[in-house]
Design a protein around this motif. Structure first.
Motif, short mmCIF file in Angstrom:
data_model
loop_
_atom_site.label_atom_id
_atom_site.label_comp_id
_atom_site.label_asym_id
_atom_site.label_seq_id
_atom_site.Cartn_x
_atom_site.Cartn_y
_atom_site.Cartn_z
N ASP A 40 0.78 -1.05 0.04
CA ASP A 40 -0.02 -0.10 0.05
C ASP A 40 0.99 1.22 -0.07
N TYR B 271 3.98 1.64 -1.45
CA TYR B 271 4.60 1.95 -2.73
C TYR B 271 3.66 2.25 -3.81
N ASN B 272 2.57 1.57 -3.58
CA ASN B 272 1.38 1.59 -4.58
C ASN B 272 0.48 2.87 -4.40
N ALA B 273 0.98 3.47 -3.46
CA ALA B 273 0.10 4.96 -3.01
C ALA B 273 0.15 5.97 -4.37
N ARG B 274 1.27 5.89 -4.99
CA ARG B 274 1.32 6.72 -6.39
C ARG B 274 1.48 6.01 -7.53
#
Ligand SMILES: [Zn+2]
Length: 476
Positions: free
Chosen positions: A471, A473-476
């Motif tokens: 969550d 590093y996948n936030a962007r």
């Protein structure tokens, strides 16, 4: 500095690209060995014009005739280089069968580039246990299930040497017991060597339910059917197929599939230490001999009496050339050292010519002789051919380097070509359906069905490891 490229070279190179496109390959393909015209600067030690002059073969572009055999040289030097991996010959038969002779260091990417994945690399015949003949075994064994081989690896190789050394003072300095140096010992050690690897990936599908080890090779009677099993057949390396009176006793059969008519026999090679063999493959009226490494020997002349289609034989550059190429001091001691290695193990170029001459004298010259295990560049090839021709002026001779390919049938060939492959090839391996496979060792119940057993790829990870939450590093 920009090297000059001649008009002829440019035509050749543009012809290559056009040829690739005409056959439907969208990406540019380049010749692997010898054709880098920008770098060699005309130095004969930096190019292989012989290879470049061969006609192209595009792997996958043609199927074998039912009576045709294709031999692809995947590794051709005891000293691996970017142009020549260590030793391996890939044999494909028109009936769909294929075999590997040796599995030297660096050959795996070459097989992948040729389009042969590990399902095609599952029957390996080792000539002896030097690492330049088996250096890629750890990869080929351990990654089997990832790239197409969801069944055991099959290995044939010499049984224990039985050699015990008494020193010149009559002592047994190494003990009276022979070493555990046979093919089964090597394969047991290979399994141990790869234990972390195989265990870590045992969440994958490593065996097919319906698979059974074919009867003739299930020597242990065990139910080994897993990609991490190895089925080994040890060969009595002294046997020649004849008794002491010269009568056939067929005691040298390594592999015999009667239904497909394929027979592979072995006979002694004389190489460095007791326990080395050469192989002969016979199928459908065709035959080839693969010498492995050997000093010049009479077994070879005897075995070639039947008249083989292709005789693959090792040869070695002269000792002083070795010294020069290896950058060793230009002294007699260096040459003597190199000569000592060669004398214990290898076939000088001129000796190969002699052997071919002797076979020719029997009236059974091979349709094609191929020198291999040889660092093939313009300078070495020229000298080798001169030596061979001293004894064998007429018969067809080829010099192997990686991706030299020979096709032969009774009606056609032998035709020598060069495979043109991509430097960027990925293995295109078949993947079995999960429902056809046995439950992996590391499994869990499916989150959805709660009853289906599925792979558990994270089962062996440290539960307390400081893993970054996706969550974040996948936030962007
Ligand atoms: Zn060797």
């Amino acid at each position: 500095m920009t090297a000059k490229i001649s008009r002829r070279d440019l035509l050749k190179l543009s012809g290559l690209a056009a040829g690739g496109l005409a056959l439907g390959f969208g990406t540019p393909r380049r010749v692997i060995a010898g054709s880098d015209y920008t770098h060699h600067g005309g130095d004969p030690s930096q190019r292989n014009s012989y290879f470049d002059s061969l006609k192209q073969y595009i792997p996958g572009s043609e199927t074998l005739d039912p009576d045709e055999m294709r031999l692809s040289f995947m590794g051709t030097s005891c000293i691996p280089s970017l142009s020549q991996a260590a030793v391996s010959v890939f044999v494909e038969l028109g009936n769909g069968e294929c075999f590997m002779f040796d599995c030297g260091t660096g050959v795996t990417p070459k097989y992948f580039a040729l389009g042969a994945t590990l399902d095609k690399m599952s029957k390996i015949f080792l000539a002896h246990n030097h690492s330049d003949h088996m250096g890629d075994l750890p990869y080929v064994y351990a990654f089997g299930q990832s790239f197409g081989r969801v069944w055991p690896l099959y290995v044939w190789g010499p049984a224990r040497s039985g050699f015990v050394w008494k020193d010149p003072d009559g002592k047994y300095p190494l003990g009276k017991k022979p070493l555990e140096d046979g093919a089964a010992d090597i394969c047991a050690a290979l399994k141990k060597f790869c234990i972390w690897h195989t265990e870590s990936q045992s969440f994958m599908y490593t065996s097919i339910n319906s698979y059974d080890v074919p009867k003739p090779w299930d020597t242990t009677g065990s139910r080994c059917k897993d990609a991490y099993d190895i089925v080994v057949k040890e060969l009595p390396w002294r046997n020649t197929g004849k008794d002491s009176h010269g009568f056939a006793n067929h005691d040298n059969i390594a592999y015999h599939d009667r239904s497909k008519g394929v027979k592979i026999t072995h006979f002694p090679a004389v190489h460095c230490r007791e326990g080395a063999v050469s192989y002969k493959l016979e199928w459908n009226g065709l035959s080839m001999i693969y010498s492995g490494d050997t000093k010049p020997n009479q077994y070879m002349i005897e075995q070639a009496k039947s008249g083989v289609d292709v005789l693959i034989h090792e040869m070695v550059v002269p000792a002083d050339v070795w010294v020069k190429k290896l950058g060793l001091p230009d002294t007699q001691a260096s040459i003597d050292g190199a000569q000592a290695v060669q004398d214990s193990s290898h076939t000088p170029q001129k000796a190969l010519g002699y052997i071919l001459n002797q076979i020719d004298q029997q009236g059974t010259a091979p349709r094609l002789a191929v020198g291999t295990h040889f660092q093939a560049t313009d300078d070495t090839i020229k000298a080798a051919l001169k030596d061979i021709r001293t004894w064998y002026p007429k018969g067809d001779v080829a010099v192997a380097s990686d991706f030299v390919v020979v096709n032969v049938s009774k009606r056609k060939g032998p035709t020598v070509r060069r495979a043109v492959v991509s430097d960027y090839a990925w293995p295109q391996a078949p993947v079995p359906a999960a429902e056809d496979c046995a439950t992996p060792k590391y499994w869990k119940y499916s989150d959805e069905t709660k009853t289906t057993k599925v792979q558990a790829p994270e089962a062996q990870l440290d539960p307390n490891a400081l893993v970054i939450d996706p969550d974040l590093y996948n936030a962007r």
